[in-house]
Design a protein around this motif. Structure first.
Motif, PDB file in Angstrom:
ATOM      1  N   ARG A 114       4.119  -5.191   4.891  1.00  0.00           N
ATOM      2  CA  ARG A 114       4.997  -4.026   4.732  1.00  0.00           C
ATOM      3  C   ARG A 114       6.000  -4.230   3.608  1.00  0.00           C
ATOM      4  N   SER A 138       5.629  -7.794   9.390  1.00  0.00           N
ATOM      5  CA  SER A 138       4.364  -7.085   9.184  1.00  0.00           C
ATOM      6  C   SER A 138       4.050  -6.074  10.273  1.00  0.00           C
ATOM      7  N   SER A 158      13.524  -4.674   7.723  1.00  0.00           N
ATOM      8  CA  SER A 158      12.979  -3.363   8.040  1.00  0.00           C
ATOM      9  C   SER A 158      14.119  -2.421   8.444  1.00  0.00           C
TER      10      SER A 158
END
Length: 65
Positions: A40, A13, A60
Motif C-alpha cells: 500500500r 499492507s 496509514s
C-alpha cells in the motif's frame, strides 16, 4: 470457492487470505500463495507484493468509523 479475507494492516499492507486470483490490467495472473500481502505504501521492490519496506516509513490513514 472458499472464503476470501482482506485484512487492512495498520501502517502496512493488505493481507489476502483464501482462494483468490490476482490479475494485472492486461489479464496476466500472478503466482500467489494461500496467504499473501499487497503493498500500500509504494516502497516495495516486489510490487504488487509487500516486501516490508514500509516499516517505519508509512502511516496509514485513520480507520473508518
Amino acid at each position: 470457492m472458499s472464503k476470501v479475507q482482506i485484512k487492512v494492516m495498520d501502517n502496512g499492507s493488505l493481507r489476502i487470505t483464501g482462494d483468490v486470483e490476482l490479475i494485472d490490467m492486461e489479464g496476466n495472473k500472478f503466482d500467489t500463495k494461500p496467504t499473501f500481502s499487497l503493498c500500500r505504501c509504494g516502497l516495495s521492490e516486489k510490487k504488487p507484493f509487500c516486501d516490508g519496506s514500509h516499516k517505519g516509513k508509512f502511516q496509514s490513514v485513520v480507520r473508518a468509523e
